[in-house]
Design an enzyme around this catalytic site. Structure first.
Site, mmCIF file in Angstrom:
data_model
loop_
_atom_site.group_PDB
_atom_site.id
_atom_site.type_symbol
_atom_site.label_atom_id
_atom_site.label_comp_id
_atom_site.label_asym_id
_atom_site.label_seq_id
_atom_site.Cartn_x
_atom_site.Cartn_y
_atom_site.Cartn_z
ATOM 1 N N LYS A 1 35.799 -2.167 -17.292
ATOM 2 C CA LYS A 1 35.615 -3.183 -18.349
ATOM 3 C C LYS A 1 35.264 -4.535 -17.749
ATOM 4 O O LYS A 1 34.504 -5.316 -18.336
ATOM 5 C CB LYS A 1 36.867 -3.298 -19.220
ATOM 6 C CG LYS A 1 36.806 -2.421 -20.450
ATOM 7 C CD LYS A 1 37.103 -0.967 -20.185
ATOM 8 C CE LYS A 1 36.042 0.026 -20.334
ATOM 9 N NZ LYS A 1 36.407 1.389 -19.986
ATOM 10 N N GLY B 1 25.854 13.584 -16.716
ATOM 11 C CA GLY B 1 26.899 13.548 -17.746
ATOM 12 C C GLY B 1 26.747 12.338 -18.651
ATOM 13 O O GLY B 1 26.902 11.202 -18.210
ATOM 14 N N VAL C 1 31.692 9.446 -21.658
ATOM 15 C CA VAL C 1 32.109 8.047 -21.745
ATOM 16 C C VAL C 1 31.783 7.289 -20.462
ATOM 17 O O VAL C 1 31.249 6.174 -20.492
ATOM 18 C CB VAL C 1 33.628 7.947 -22.025
ATOM 19 C CG1 VAL C 1 33.969 6.590 -22.565
ATOM 20 C CG2 VAL C 1 34.062 9.019 -22.990
ATOM 21 N N ALA D 1 29.424 12.252 -13.325
ATOM 22 C CA ALA D 1 30.460 11.918 -14.320
ATOM 23 C C ALA D 1 30.526 13.034 -15.346
ATOM 24 O O ALA D 1 30.108 12.883 -16.490
ATOM 25 C CB ALA D 1 30.135 10.579 -14.978
ATOM 26 N N VAL D 2 31.044 14.185 -14.902
ATOM 27 C CA VAL D 2 31.036 15.386 -15.747
ATOM 28 C C VAL D 2 32.442 15.768 -16.208
ATOM 29 O O VAL D 2 32.699 16.916 -16.566
ATOM 30 C CB VAL D 2 30.390 16.576 -14.994
ATOM 31 C CG1 VAL D 2 28.920 16.316 -14.738
ATOM 32 C CG2 VAL D 2 31.117 16.868 -13.684
ATOM 33 N N GLY D 3 33.342 14.809 -16.208
ATOM 34 C CA GLY D 3 34.701 15.070 -16.667
ATOM 35 C C GLY D 3 35.703 14.978 -15.530
ATOM 36 O O GLY D 3 35.338 14.749 -14.370
ATOM 37 N N ASP E 1 47.104 12.445 -18.385
ATOM 38 C CA ASP E 1 45.945 13.279 -18.036
ATOM 39 C C ASP E 1 46.353 14.636 -17.468
ATOM 40 O O ASP E 1 45.525 15.544 -17.372
ATOM 41 C CB ASP E 1 45.069 12.566 -16.994
ATOM 42 C CG ASP E 1 44.229 11.444 -17.587
ATOM 43 O OD1 ASP E 1 44.423 11.119 -18.774
ATOM 44 O OD2 ASP E 1 43.380 10.888 -16.859
ATOM 45 N N ALA F 1 44.155 6.340 -21.496
ATOM 46 C CA ALA F 1 45.318 5.597 -21.017
ATOM 47 C C ALA F 1 46.348 5.400 -22.127
ATOM 48 O O ALA F 1 47.552 5.556 -21.899
ATOM 49 C CB ALA F 1 44.864 4.251 -20.462
ATOM 50 N N HIS G 1 36.777 -13.997 -45.367
ATOM 51 C CA HIS G 1 35.342 -14.255 -45.249
ATOM 52 C C HIS G 1 35.124 -15.528 -44.438
ATOM 53 O O HIS G 1 35.840 -16.501 -44.642
ATOM 54 C CB HIS G 1 34.744 -14.443 -46.646
ATOM 55 C CG HIS G 1 33.292 -14.827 -46.607
ATOM 56 N ND1 HIS G 1 32.307 -13.903 -46.359
ATOM 57 C CD2 HIS G 1 32.682 -16.031 -46.740
ATOM 58 C CE1 HIS G 1 31.127 -14.527 -46.371
ATOM 59 N NE2 HIS G 1 31.332 -15.810 -46.593
#
Ligand code: FAD
Ligand code: NAD
Length: 477
Positions: free
Chosen positions: A57, A187, A190, A275-277, A318, A326, A450
């Protein structure tokens, strides 16, 4: 030497450290064993804080700022000069954020009177835990209860073995010293989308190779279609039905061969992210006579309250079934600690939020329209776009929509799906509503401030019954 503790937690990731803190709050003596050495230092916080949620992030935020600035703020009347990029400084900022947070966890454990043992833990028979420190002699700890929280690690595939600095997993992809010219990702999950976005925003040409024919198959179809469209426009070259058959290193580059419906192709990249899991970490965790059983996919087998197959032993995060997230690990950790202290505790697995931190963000909770239909619900749904929302337009950040899925018979909300600005925060409105068993009408009757992005939530709820105000909809009831 033999020590004793009410609770021994093996693993100091988000699942393990939250379990340890909650158990200590409940008056139990707690030892947390964590072996991770991050950048030369023992470190708590697991995958999430060291090489997962937080550093990714940090880079997503930095790269978003760079990309925004580069694209220009001319429409806002703001002019900028030459925009520079110092990847080293960007990575250093990320490392500082990680240090701050992992250091904070060490303080929290200390402040709660929890002993952090630095090294590896292994569960033996009879709730005894063998602790092998990084330096020094093996010790045995006799525990009244044990929480296994050893997390997960990236899956490696034979067609693309890791090669230092060229073919990397997600951890390596957080450390590229400069922006690759051309980058491949295997992948479109995410990690592929988030880290693909980071390097694409910084200037790399990114190709994402996804084995499945369907993009983001887990998401509501309307959301996955919109996400694919928007990310494609941003420059991510997402190729579906692409099966990588081989990779070979040529100089400092990697040549990837893959097949799809059109035949065989090859592509050359400066960097390739696999990045396949991820898969659970059980190696070295359990002695042969520990009595703990694994399921057919290698996860520690647990019941709905994370009890493993030996009384007094729990497994969370996990390491066990369910989404590898997380926040899911954290809540399971708290639940396990509370059950150990004989409190009532439970976890609603039906309402675990998913967020993809691209821009716009993508988030959902509850059932997709497709799943609700497959489960036999008489479904009604409605969606409303950010395109006409005053706040989103004012910010020049107005892609995407909010969608609700509901039971047409009872009006109960079944799912909320968002692609748009701050989707990862907005989605919590759906979580809270659904936890309290809200109907669509409950949301329709509320007064939303608003001008806010949340007005799109209100309008989406209204649109389920064809009565959104800022769209031409014929009222149906
Ligand atoms: P972990 O965080 O993996 O922690 C387990 C710890 O146990 C590790 O530190 C390990 O060193 C230690 N350990 C293992 N075996 C032993 C042993 N025998 N003895 C002692 N210690 C041991 N999730 C989200 O919800 N949001 C996100 O934005 C997000 N982003 C991510 C980005 C990336 C790049 C990655 C890789 C993951 C991301 N995740 C995200 C997933 C998230 O990091 C995991 O779901 C979460 O960390 C799982 O927590 P855990 O406590 O179960 O395991
Ligand atoms: P993932 O399961 O999200 O996606 C992996 C993708 O790779 C899938 O689309 C799959 O079809 C594809 N795939 C599998 N084998 C392939 C192959 N041989 N060739 C091409 N494609 C292949 O896994 P991930 O992206 O590696 O992430 C791992 C875990 O980390 C996930 O469970 C995720 O929940 C978690 N994570 C969460 C976040 C977040 O919450 N924002 C961010 C990053 C990671």
């Amino acid at each position: 030497m033999t020590q004793q503790a009410d609770v021994v937690v093996i693993g100091g990731g988000p699942g393990g450290y939250e379990a340890a803190i909650r158990a200590a709050q409940l008056g139990l003596s707690v030892i947390c064993i964590e072996r991770r050495i991050h950048k030369g230092k023992p470190s708590l916080g697991g995958t999430c804080l060291n090489v997962g949620c937080i550093p990714s992030k940090a880079l997503l935020d930095s790269s978003h700022k760079y990309h925004d600035l580069k694209a220009g703020y001319a429409s806002h009347g703001i002019s900028t000069g030459d925009i520079g990029l110092d990847v080293g400084a960007m990575l250093a900022r990320k490392d500082k954020v990680v240090d701050q947070l992992t250091g904070g966890i060490a303080q929290l454990l200390k402040g709660n009177g929890i002993t952090w043992l630095q090294g590896s833990g292994k569960l033996l028979a009879g709730k005894r835990v063998e602790f092998t420190p990084h330096e020094g002699e093996v010790q045995i700890i006799e525990a009244k209860s044990v929480i296994l929280a050893s997390g997960s690690k990236p899956i490696e595939i034979p067609a693309a073995p890791l090669v230092d600095g060229i073919v990397v997993d997600s951890t390596g992809a957080l450390e590229f010293p400069e922006v690759p010219k051309r980058m491949g990702v295997i992948g479109a999950g995410v990690i592929g989308l988030e880290l693909g976005s980071v390097w694409s925003r910084l200037g790399a040409d990114v190709v994402v190779l996804e084995a499945l024919d369907q993009f983001l198959a887990v998401a509501d179809r309307a959301i996955s279609k919109e996400t694919q469209k928007i990310l494609g426009k941003q420059g991510l070259d997402i190729r579906l039905g692409a099966r990588v058959t081989a990779t070979r290193i040529e100089g400092a580059q990697v040549v990837v061969t893959y097949t799809d419906a059109q035949g065989e192709h090859s592509e050359t990249f400066d960097k390739l992210i696999v990045a396949v899991g991820r898969r659970p970490v059980t190696t070295g965790l359990l002695s042969a006579d520990s009595g703990i059983s694994l399921d057919e996919r290698g996860f520690v087998h647990v019941d709905a309250q994370c009890r493993a197959s030996v009384p007094g032993v729990f497994a969370i995060g996990d390491l066990v079934r369910g989404p590898m997230l997380a926040h899911k690990a954290m809540e399971e950790g708290v639940m396990a600690a509370e059950l150990i202290a004989n409190h009532h505790a439970q976890f609603n697995y039906d309402l675990v939020i998913s967020v993809i931190y691209t821009h716009p963000e993508v988030a959902w909770v509850g059932m997709s329209e497709e799943r609700a239909k497959a489960e036999g619900f008489d479904v009604k749904s409605g969606q409303f776009a950010f395109a006409v929302n005053g706040r989103a337009l004012a910010a020049d950040d107005n892609q995407g929509f909010v969608k609700f899925v509901a039971d047409a018979k009872t009006d109960r909300l079944l799912g909320m799906h968002v692609i748009g600005p701050s989707a990862g925060d907005i989605i919590h409105q759906g979580l809270i509503a659904m936890e309290f068993g809200a109907s669509v009408e409950d949301l329709q009757l509320m007064c939303f401030a608003h001008p806010t992005l949340s007005e799109v939530v209100h309008e989406a709820a209204l649109s389920v019954d064809g009565r959104a105000i800022h769209a031409i909809q014929r009222k149906r009831k």
